[in-house]
Scaffold this motif. Structure first.
Motif, PDB file in Angstrom:
ATOM      1  N   GLY A   1      -4.626  13.023  13.405  1.00  0.00           N
ATOM      2  CA  GLY A   1      -4.940  12.824  11.992  1.00  0.00           C
ATOM      3  C   GLY A   1      -5.183  11.380  11.595  1.00  0.00           C
ATOM      4  N   LYS A   2      -5.363  10.503  12.578  1.00  0.00           N
ATOM      5  CA  LYS A   2      -5.519   9.077  12.260  1.00  0.00           C
ATOM      6  C   LYS A   2      -6.782   8.815  11.439  1.00  0.00           C
ATOM      7  CE  LYS A   2      -5.461   7.798  16.663  1.00  0.00           C
ATOM      8  NZ  LYS A   2      -5.337   9.075  17.403  1.00  0.00           N
ATOM      9  N   THR A   3      -7.900   9.349  11.941  1.00  0.00           N
ATOM     10  CA  THR A   3      -9.160   9.113  11.237  1.00  0.00           C
ATOM     11  C   THR A   3      -9.155   9.797   9.865  1.00  0.00           C
ATOM     12  OG1 THR A   3     -10.362   8.902  13.315  1.00  0.00           O
ATOM     13  CG2 THR A   3     -11.660   9.435  11.366  1.00  0.00           C
ATOM     14  N   SER A   4      -8.590  11.005   9.810  1.00  0.00           N
ATOM     15  CA  SER A   4      -8.528  11.713   8.521  1.00  0.00           C
ATOM     16  C   SER A   4      -7.731  10.915   7.501  1.00  0.00           C
ATOM     17  CB  SER A   4      -7.885  13.080   8.706  1.00  0.00           C
ATOM     18  OG  SER A   4      -8.622  13.830   9.637  1.00  0.00           O
ATOM     19  N   LEU A   5      -6.667  10.262   7.966  1.00  0.00           N
ATOM     20  CA  LEU A   5      -5.866   9.450   7.049  1.00  0.00           C
ATOM     21  C   LEU A   5      -6.710   8.304   6.483  1.00  0.00           C
ATOM     22  CD1 LEU A   5      -3.157   8.705   5.761  1.00  0.00           C
ATOM     23  CD2 LEU A   5      -2.606   7.413   7.834  1.00  0.00           C
ATOM     24  N   LEU A   6      -7.452   7.624   7.354  1.00  0.00           N
ATOM     25  CA  LEU A   6      -8.304   6.531   6.874  1.00  0.00           C
ATOM     26  C   LEU A   6      -9.329   7.058   5.877  1.00  0.00           C
ATOM     27  CD1 LEU A   6      -9.174   4.199   9.904  1.00  0.00           C
ATOM     28  CD2 LEU A   6      -7.190   4.202   8.410  1.00  0.00           C
ATOM     29  N   GLU A   7      -9.928   8.208   6.191  1.00  0.00           N
ATOM     30  CA  GLU A   7     -10.964   8.740   5.304  1.00  0.00           C
ATOM     31  C   GLU A   7     -10.379   9.156   3.954  1.00  0.00           C
ATOM     32  OE1 GLU A   7     -14.251  10.191   8.594  1.00  0.00           O
ATOM     33  OE2 GLU A   7     -13.110  11.721   7.514  1.00  0.00           O
ATOM     34  N   ALA A   8      -9.160   9.667   3.984  1.00  0.00           N
ATOM     35  CA  ALA A   8      -8.513  10.027   2.716  1.00  0.00           C
ATOM     36  C   ALA A   8      -8.291   8.777   1.869  1.00  0.00           C
ATOM     37  CB  ALA A   8      -7.192  10.740   2.984  1.00  0.00           C
ATOM     38  N   VAL A   9      -7.883   7.689   2.507  1.00  0.00           N
ATOM     39  CA  VAL A   9      -7.658   6.447   1.762  1.00  0.00           C
ATOM     40  C   VAL A   9      -8.977   5.905   1.216  1.00  0.00           C
ATOM     41  CG1 VAL A   9      -6.847   4.064   1.924  1.00  0.00           C
ATOM     42  CG2 VAL A   9      -5.566   5.895   3.058  1.00  0.00           C
ATOM     43  N   ALA A  10     -10.045   6.043   2.016  1.00  0.00           N
ATOM     44  CA  ALA A  10     -11.350   5.546   1.577  1.00  0.00           C
ATOM     45  C   ALA A  10     -11.963   6.413   0.485  1.00  0.00           C
ATOM     46  CB  ALA A  10     -12.306   5.467   2.774  1.00  0.00           C
ATOM     47  N   GLY A  11     -11.427   7.613   0.296  1.00  0.00           N
ATOM     48  CA  GLY A  11     -11.963   8.497  -0.737  1.00  0.00           C
ATOM     49  C   GLY A  11     -13.015   9.447  -0.217  1.00  0.00           C
ATOM     50  N   LEU A  12     -13.102   9.596   1.110  1.00  0.00           N
ATOM     51  CA  LEU A  12     -14.147  10.427   1.692  1.00  0.00           C
ATOM     52  C   LEU A  12     -13.665  11.843   1.976  1.00  0.00           C
ATOM     53  CD1 LEU A  12     -15.626   7.748   4.117  1.00  0.00           C
ATOM     54  CD2 LEU A  12     -16.480   8.430   1.872  1.00  0.00           C
ATOM     55  N   ARG A  13     -12.414  12.155   1.608  1.00  0.00           N
ATOM     56  CA  ARG A  13     -11.890  13.498   1.807  1.00  0.00           C
ATOM     57  C   ARG A  13     -11.535  14.106   0.456  1.00  0.00           C
ATOM     58  NH1 ARG A  13     -10.804  15.728   6.802  1.00  0.00           N
ATOM     59  NH2 ARG A  13     -11.684  14.399   8.400  1.00  0.00           N
ATOM     60  N   PRO A  14     -12.463  14.869  -0.116  1.00  0.00           N
ATOM     61  CA  PRO A  14     -12.248  15.403  -1.461  1.00  0.00           C
ATOM     62  C   PRO A  14     -11.032  16.324  -1.559  1.00  0.00           C
ATOM     63  CG  PRO A  14     -14.459  15.943  -0.654  1.00  0.00           C
ATOM     64  CD  PRO A  14     -13.741  15.271   0.457  1.00  0.00           C
ATOM     65  N   ARG A  15     -10.572  16.850  -0.425  1.00  0.00           N
ATOM     66  CA  ARG A  15      -9.463  17.803  -0.501  1.00  0.00           C
ATOM     67  C   ARG A  15      -8.103  17.116  -0.403  1.00  0.00           C
ATOM     68  NH1 ARG A  15     -10.734  21.897   4.024  1.00  0.00           N
ATOM     69  NH2 ARG A  15      -9.204  23.266   3.051  1.00  0.00           N
TER      70      ARG A  15
ATOM     71  N   ILE B   1       0.860  -1.182   0.000  1.00  0.00           N
ATOM     72  CA  ILE B   1       0.000   0.000   0.000  1.00  0.00           C
ATOM     73  C   ILE B   1       0.899   1.235   0.000  1.00  0.00           C
ATOM     74  CG2 ILE B   1      -1.839   1.193   1.253  1.00  0.00           C
ATOM     75  CD1 ILE B   1      -2.045  -1.650   2.777  1.00  0.00           C
ATOM     76  N   GLU B   2       0.797   2.007  -1.073  1.00  0.00           N
ATOM     77  CA  GLU B   2       1.588   3.241  -1.114  1.00  0.00           C
ATOM     78  C   GLU B   2       0.682   4.408  -0.774  1.00  0.00           C
ATOM     79  OE1 GLU B   2       2.658   1.763  -5.384  1.00  0.00           O
ATOM     80  OE2 GLU B   2       3.577   3.739  -5.029  1.00  0.00           O
ATOM     81  N   ILE B   3       1.099   5.175   0.199  1.00  0.00           N
ATOM     82  CA  ILE B   3       0.331   6.358   0.583  1.00  0.00           C
ATOM     83  C   ILE B   3       1.268   7.556   0.598  1.00  0.00           C
ATOM     84  CG2 ILE B   3      -1.056   7.456   2.391  1.00  0.00           C
ATOM     85  CD1 ILE B   3      -1.842   4.697   3.336  1.00  0.00           C
ATOM     86  N   ALA B   4       0.914   8.589  -0.144  1.00  0.00           N
ATOM     87  CA  ALA B   4       1.670   9.847  -0.089  1.00  0.00           C
ATOM     88  C   ALA B   4       0.638  10.948  -0.230  1.00  0.00           C
ATOM     89  CB  ALA B   4       2.693   9.902  -1.204  1.00  0.00           C
ATOM     90  N   VAL B   5       0.014  11.309   0.889  1.00  0.00           N
ATOM     91  CA  VAL B   5      -1.088  12.270   0.811  1.00  0.00           C
ATOM     92  C   VAL B   5      -0.814  13.515   1.640  1.00  0.00           C
ATOM     93  CG1 VAL B   5      -2.963  10.691   0.266  1.00  0.00           C
ATOM     94  CG2 VAL B   5      -2.303  11.033   2.638  1.00  0.00           C
ATOM     95  N   GLU B   6      -1.437  14.578   1.175  1.00  0.00           N
ATOM     96  CA  GLU B   6      -1.472  15.823   1.922  1.00  0.00           C
ATOM     97  C   GLU B   6      -2.928  16.231   2.017  1.00  0.00           C
ATOM     98  OE1 GLU B   6       0.887  18.692  -0.032  1.00  0.00           O
ATOM     99  OE2 GLU B   6       2.730  17.509   0.135  1.00  0.00           O
ATOM    100  N   LEU B   7      -3.317  16.639   3.208  1.00  0.00           N
ATOM    101  CA  LEU B   7      -4.709  17.019   3.417  1.00  0.00           C
ATOM    102  C   LEU B   7      -4.759  18.112   4.461  1.00  0.00           C
ATOM    103  CD1 LEU B   7      -7.827  16.475   3.250  1.00  0.00           C
ATOM    104  CD2 LEU B   7      -7.492  14.722   4.966  1.00  0.00           C
ATOM    105  N   PRO B   8      -5.234  19.304   4.084  1.00  0.00           N
ATOM    106  CA  PRO B   8      -5.318  20.368   5.080  1.00  0.00           C
ATOM    107  C   PRO B   8      -6.392  20.062   6.118  1.00  0.00           C
ATOM    108  CG  PRO B   8      -6.134  21.118   2.933  1.00  0.00           C
ATOM    109  CD  PRO B   8      -5.690  19.715   2.759  1.00  0.00           C
ATOM    110  N   LEU B   9      -6.016  20.078   7.392  1.00  0.00           N
ATOM    111  CA  LEU B   9      -6.972  19.906   8.481  1.00  0.00           C
ATOM    112  C   LEU B   9      -7.010  21.220   9.249  1.00  0.00           C
ATOM    113  CD1 LEU B   9      -5.847  16.389   9.715  1.00  0.00           C
ATOM    114  CD2 LEU B   9      -7.761  16.925   8.230  1.00  0.00           C
ATOM    115  N   ALA B  10      -7.940  21.331  10.171  1.00  0.00           N
ATOM    116  CA  ALA B  10      -8.126  22.626  10.839  1.00  0.00           C
ATOM    117  C   ALA B  10      -6.832  23.191  11.453  1.00  0.00           C
ATOM    118  CB  ALA B  10      -9.227  22.515  11.877  1.00  0.00           C
ATOM    119  N   PRO B  11      -6.203  22.505  12.418  1.00  0.00           N
ATOM    120  CA  PRO B  11      -5.044  23.165  13.040  1.00  0.00           C
ATOM    121  C   PRO B  11      -3.719  22.885  12.329  1.00  0.00           C
ATOM    122  CG  PRO B  11      -5.736  21.257  14.318  1.00  0.00           C
ATOM    123  CD  PRO B  11      -6.503  21.239  13.044  1.00  0.00           C
ATOM    124  N   PHE B  12      -3.668  21.914  11.440  1.00  0.00           N
ATOM    125  CA  PHE B  12      -2.391  21.566  10.810  1.00  0.00           C
ATOM    126  C   PHE B  12      -2.684  20.870   9.485  1.00  0.00           C
ATOM    127  CE2 PHE B  12      -3.567  18.225  13.846  1.00  0.00           C
ATOM    128  CZ  PHE B  12      -3.664  17.142  13.014  1.00  0.00           C
TER     129      PHE B  12
END
Lengths: 358, 226
Positions: free
Chosen positions: A35-49, A2-13
């Motif tokens: 950012g654990k949950t955000s990472l999972l959501e990004a992988v699932a495709g639930l974070r459009p940003r 599994i290759e993951i190289a993501v960037e996702l703006p979250l509220a404080p960081f």
């Protein structure tokens, strides 16, 4: 892979993660809000940003540079959020076959794996937390995922239920051969379930490596206070009403005396738990001790976990290709005064009342 | 007892209320969903504007509609050119009931959508549903109670609409006269017996409506809750 190289703006960081994960179970750990949950959501495709690249065995799910962004329904990534997220208007059966209305065999296999047959007509509101988690897991499996994302599946469960659920997770991984990313706060769980740990802090990877290597890191120490347990599977051998104990044989051949539990039949499978700090350790053979269980073993590793020392010991009598080590938690001063080193012969003593049947 | 003229009024009222309600269900659900999901600027202005007909005197709403639809009004000019007559016809009755009932439907449906855990939609997506399927298989069934409730309220409001209707449709027996208008007229001309009978019929219809709604949501509830 599994290759993951993501960037996702979250509220404080900003979440910035670049890792390659194996096909086993990877525990994702770190303080709340890292950012654990955000990472999972990004992988699932639930974070459009989310930007960057995510690929599963070469199948690209996201690659913003070449304009690829697979929609969640095309990713085949199973996601079990915190609290299970069952559809409250559907029965257990309706939930499990939600994804795969055609593929009956997967639905049946998932129901069997997670032992849901007695629950099929129930609605989620009538299920216990552990049952809901099993249904959510079965629902994901029935959708034929290439990757499973589990967000603290055990957080909502009390200790007893939690330990009863762990064998299901292990079975899912063994039977279904799906790589798993698993968010947890519990070091004991990570040790039990995961081959590797990914440690996040304010959106970045603080560490990534084999589960045990990370335990010696100070960042893990606080999490480790949650408790480290020896979880074992075995079968009831016999009851000793006079002695007030029940004899259990563990899968690795070790026999244990546990508190009398005459409601269970000989031959019945049991899961049991022993806290790492409830295991006494001696450097000479023990005599004249009230503890009913004495196991001869050898120290495999010796690590510092926060203020304590965590030892992994292999029982001398253990059979099987890779018997699970016993985890023993003692103070560093005990390590010093006994002069403990890896490879040393030791005797572990466990009171029968320290063993909890789950 | 009910005369043929009374029955005609009842039938006309039911037809208008039913048609008006059916016509606003689709747009009402769409607007409610948009309001529930939209998180941008102007959200509160939009919500306030949509709720305005709830608090304005219906006659004021009727007056506004009239000024828009009158022959020299914003829309009226265009309708007149197309040869469509709205004011003082059954179409005006329909329009008045729709405008007055719409915010009630949107309000209930929006609350219902807001109460659906937004993660469930995403979960349905990870399980292979497209956005439309996820809406129809998860979000809509879960908001069902609120939508039924809102629809019933809208229908009841449409049945009883008076102020806006009288402004843009008048009170023309046999053409634009609904139950509410007929009761008013009967009592004005001293036909108290007729007014009372029609009021009784109105009570009956309203009761049946609410009871049906109760039954619909109750039946669905039993399966989900406990």
């Amino acid at each position: 892979m599994i290759e993951i190289a993501v960037e996702l703006p979250l509220a404080p960081f900003e979440l910035r993660v670049a890792v390659r994960l194996g096909d086993g179970v990877t525990a994702i750990m770190g303080p709340s809000g890292s950012g654990k949950t955000s990472l999972l959501e990004a992988v699932a495709g639930l974070r459009p940003r989310a930007r960057g690249r995510i690929a599963l065995d070469g199948i690209v799910l996201l690659d913003t540079q070449s304009g690829v962004r697979l929609r969640p329904e095309r990713r085949r990534v199973g996601y079990v959020p915190q609290g299970a997220g069952l559809f409250p208007h559907l029965t257990v059966m309706g939930n499990v076959r939600f994804a795969a209305r055609g593929a009956g065999s997967r639905v049946r296999a998932a129901i069997e794996s997670l032992e849901l047959a007695p629950l099929l007509d129930r609605y989620p509101a009538t299920l216990s937390g552990g049952e809901q988690q099993r249904v959510a897991l079965a629902r994901s499996l029935a959708s034929d995922p290439r990757l499973l994302l589990l967000d603290e599946p055990l957080a909502a469960l009390d200790v007893a239920l939690r330990e009863r659920f762990v064998p299901y997770l292990l079975r899912v991984h063994d039977e279904w051969k799906v790589p798993v990313l698993y968010v947890t706060h519990n070091v004991g769980e990570a040790l039990d379930l995961a081959e590797a740990v990914l440690l996040l802090r304010t959106g970045t990877v603080e560490a990534h490596g084999p589960a045990l290597d990370l335990l010696s890191r100070p960042a893990m120490a606080r999490a480790a206070e949650a408790g480290i347990e020896n979880l074992r599977h075995g079968r009831i051998v016999a009851h000793d009403d006079q002695g007030g104990t029940t004899r259990v044989q563990l899968d690795d051949g070790q026999a244990l005396a546990v508190p009398l539990s005459s409601s269970r039949l000989p031959g019945e499978a049991v899961n049991l738990a022993i806290r790492a700090e409830d295991v006494l350790l001696a450097v000479e053979p023990l005599r004249g001790l009230s503890a009913r269980n004495i196991i001869e073993a050898r120290i495999v590793t010796l690590d510092r976990v926060g203020p304590d020392a965590l030892l992994r010991c292999r029982a001398a009598s253990a059979s099987g290709s890779e018997p699970r080590p016993w985890l023993v938690r003692i103070t560093p001063s005990a390590v010093d005064s006994l002069g403990l080193v890896s490879g040393q012969r030791v005797w572990l003593a466990i009171k029968s009342h320290s063993v909890r049947l789950l | 007892m009910l005369t043929a003229a009374d029955l005609a009024v009842v039938a006309f009222t039911l037809r208008i209320a039913a048609l008006g309600t059916v016509l606003i269900i689709g747009p009402g659900i769409a607007v409610a969903l948009a309001l529930a999901r939209y998180r941008g600027p102007g959200k509160s202005i939009l919500e306030t504007l949509l709720s305005l007909p709830l608090v304005l005197p219906p006659t004021a709403v009727g007056m506004l509609l009239l000024s828009v639809l009158a022959r020299r009004g914003l829309l009226g000019r265009w309708l007149d050119a197309a040869g469509i007559q709205v004011v003082f016809t059954w179409k005006a009755v329909l329009l008045a009931t729709m405008v007055m009932a719409f915010p009630l439907l949107v309000r209930s449906a929006r609350t219902a959508f807001e109460e659906v855990d937004p993660r469930l939609d995403g979960l349905a997506r990870t399980l292979g549903c497209g956005p439309t399927a996820a809406f129809f298989r998860v979000t809509l069934p879960l908001a069902w109670r609120g939508i039924v409730g809102g629809t019933v309220l809208a229908f009841a409001r449409a049945l009883g609409e008076f102020g806006a209707t009288v402004m843009i449709a008048g009170n023309i027996p046999g053409r634009t006269q609904t139950l509410a208008l007929a009761i008013f007229q009967a009592s004005q001309v001293g036909r108290d017996d007729r007014a009372t009978t029609l009021a009784g019929v109105t009570v009956l219809i309203a009761f049946m409506t609410l009871w049906t709604a109760e039954w619909l949501t109750r039946r669905r509830n039993r399966r989900v809750a406990t």
